[in-house]
Motif scaffolding. Structure first.
Motif, PDB file in Angstrom:
ATOM      1  N   GLU A 127       7.635   8.258  -3.205  1.00 53.40           N
ATOM      2  CA  GLU A 127       6.286   8.198  -3.776  1.00 53.40           C
ATOM      3  C   GLU A 127       5.700   6.795  -3.668  1.00 53.40           C
ATOM      4  O   GLU A 127       4.514   6.635  -3.371  1.00 53.40           O
ATOM      5  CB  GLU A 127       6.284   8.659  -5.232  1.00 53.40           C
ATOM      6  N   GLU A 128       6.515   5.777  -3.903  1.00 51.56           N
ATOM      7  CA  GLU A 128       6.040   4.396  -3.767  1.00 51.56           C
ATOM      8  C   GLU A 128       5.598   4.119  -2.337  1.00 51.56           C
ATOM      9  O   GLU A 128       4.545   3.525  -2.109  1.00 51.56           O
ATOM     10  CB  GLU A 128       7.134   3.413  -4.172  1.00 51.56           C
ATOM     11  N   ARG A 129       6.430   4.527  -1.361  1.00 49.82           N
ATOM     12  CA  ARG A 129       6.068   4.327   0.056  1.00 49.82           C
ATOM     13  C   ARG A 129       4.817   5.100   0.409  1.00 49.82           C
ATOM     14  O   ARG A 129       3.942   4.602   1.134  1.00 49.82           O
ATOM     15  CB  ARG A 129       7.223   4.761   0.956  1.00 49.82           C
ATOM     16  N   ARG A 130       4.717   6.334  -0.095  1.00 48.89           N
ATOM     17  CA  ARG A 130       3.571   7.170   0.224  1.00 48.89           C
ATOM     18  C   ARG A 130       2.288   6.537  -0.288  1.00 48.89           C
ATOM     19  O   ARG A 130       1.283   6.482   0.417  1.00 48.89           O
ATOM     20  CB  ARG A 130       3.747   8.569  -0.384  1.00 48.89           C
ATOM     21  N   LYS A 131       2.301   6.038  -1.524  1.00 52.80           N
ATOM     22  CA  LYS A 131       1.113   5.410  -2.102  1.00 52.80           C
ATOM     23  C   LYS A 131       0.733   4.146  -1.344  1.00 52.80           C
ATOM     24  O   LYS A 131      -0.448   3.900  -1.080  1.00 52.80           O
ATOM     25  CB  LYS A 131       1.344   5.092  -3.574  1.00 52.80           C
ATOM     26  N   LYS A 132       1.726   3.344  -0.970  1.00 54.96           N
ATOM     27  CA  LYS A 132       1.463   2.127  -0.207  1.00 54.96           C
ATOM     28  C   LYS A 132       0.854   2.470   1.154  1.00 54.96           C
ATOM     29  O   LYS A 132      -0.116   1.835   1.584  1.00 54.96           O
ATOM     30  CB  LYS A 132       2.763   1.350  -0.022  1.00 54.96           C
ATOM     31  N   GLN A 133       1.412   3.465   1.818  1.00 54.70           N
ATOM     32  CA  GLN A 133       0.898   3.869   3.127  1.00 54.70           C
ATOM     33  C   GLN A 133      -0.514   4.433   3.023  1.00 54.70           C
ATOM     34  O   GLN A 133      -1.334   4.224   3.913  1.00 54.70           O
ATOM     35  CB  GLN A 133       1.834   4.892   3.772  1.00 54.70           C
ATOM     36  N   LEU A 134      -0.826   5.122   1.928  1.00 61.46           N
ATOM     37  CA  LEU A 134      -2.162   5.666   1.729  1.00 61.46           C
ATOM     38  C   LEU A 134      -3.189   4.544   1.600  1.00 61.46           C
ATOM     39  O   LEU A 134      -4.256   4.600   2.197  1.00 61.46           O
ATOM     40  CB  LEU A 134      -2.195   6.566   0.494  1.00 61.46           C
ATOM     41  N   VAL A 135      -2.835   3.526   0.826  1.00 57.48           N
ATOM     42  CA  VAL A 135      -3.732   2.376   0.666  1.00 57.48           C
ATOM     43  C   VAL A 135      -3.948   1.687   2.012  1.00 57.48           C
ATOM     44  O   VAL A 135      -5.075   1.352   2.377  1.00 57.48           O
ATOM     45  CB  VAL A 135      -3.161   1.390  -0.380  1.00 57.48           C
ATOM     46  N   GLU A 136      -2.872   1.488   2.762  1.00 56.56           N
ATOM     47  CA  GLU A 136      -2.983   0.846   4.073  1.00 56.56           C
ATOM     48  C   GLU A 136      -3.822   1.687   5.038  1.00 56.56           C
ATOM     49  O   GLU A 136      -4.632   1.148   5.798  1.00 56.56           O
ATOM     50  CB  GLU A 136      -1.598   0.604   4.659  1.00 56.56           C
ATOM     51  N   ALA A 137      -3.630   2.993   5.011  1.00 53.50           N
ATOM     52  CA  ALA A 137      -4.389   3.878   5.903  1.00 53.50           C
ATOM     53  C   ALA A 137      -5.876   3.846   5.571  1.00 53.50           C
ATOM     54  O   ALA A 137      -6.723   3.810   6.469  1.00 53.50           O
ATOM     55  CB  ALA A 137      -3.857   5.302   5.802  1.00 53.50           C
TER      56      ALA A 137
END
Length: 70
Positions: free
Chosen positions: A52-62
């Motif tokens: 979930e942490e990685r997913r949220k970080k990747q969403l912000v970056e995307a």
């Protein structure tokens, strides 16, 4: 079943991975009867939190990349 349990992919769960592997090694037959289930469940929670942490970080970056493109 767990995904690849590499230290560099899951740095926050290294301790749980090592404890689960040692539990499986020490309890060759008891592991089939639930001896290591508590560790396995804790590892599942830890891996889920890291995902979930990685997913949220990747969403912000995307979203940032998408905003730059527009």
């Amino acid at each position: 079943m767990h995904p690849a349990l590499a230290d560099h992919l899951n740095p926050g769960c290294v301790d749980l991975v090592e404890r689960l592997m040692s539990c499986h090694a020490e309890n060759r037959w008891a592991k089939f009867f639930g001896k290591c289930n508590a560790l396995s469940e804790a590892l599942n929670r830890c891996l889920g939190e890291e995902f979930e942490e990685r997913r949220k970080k990747q969403l912000v970056e995307a979203r940032a990349r998408k905003a730059r493109v527009k």
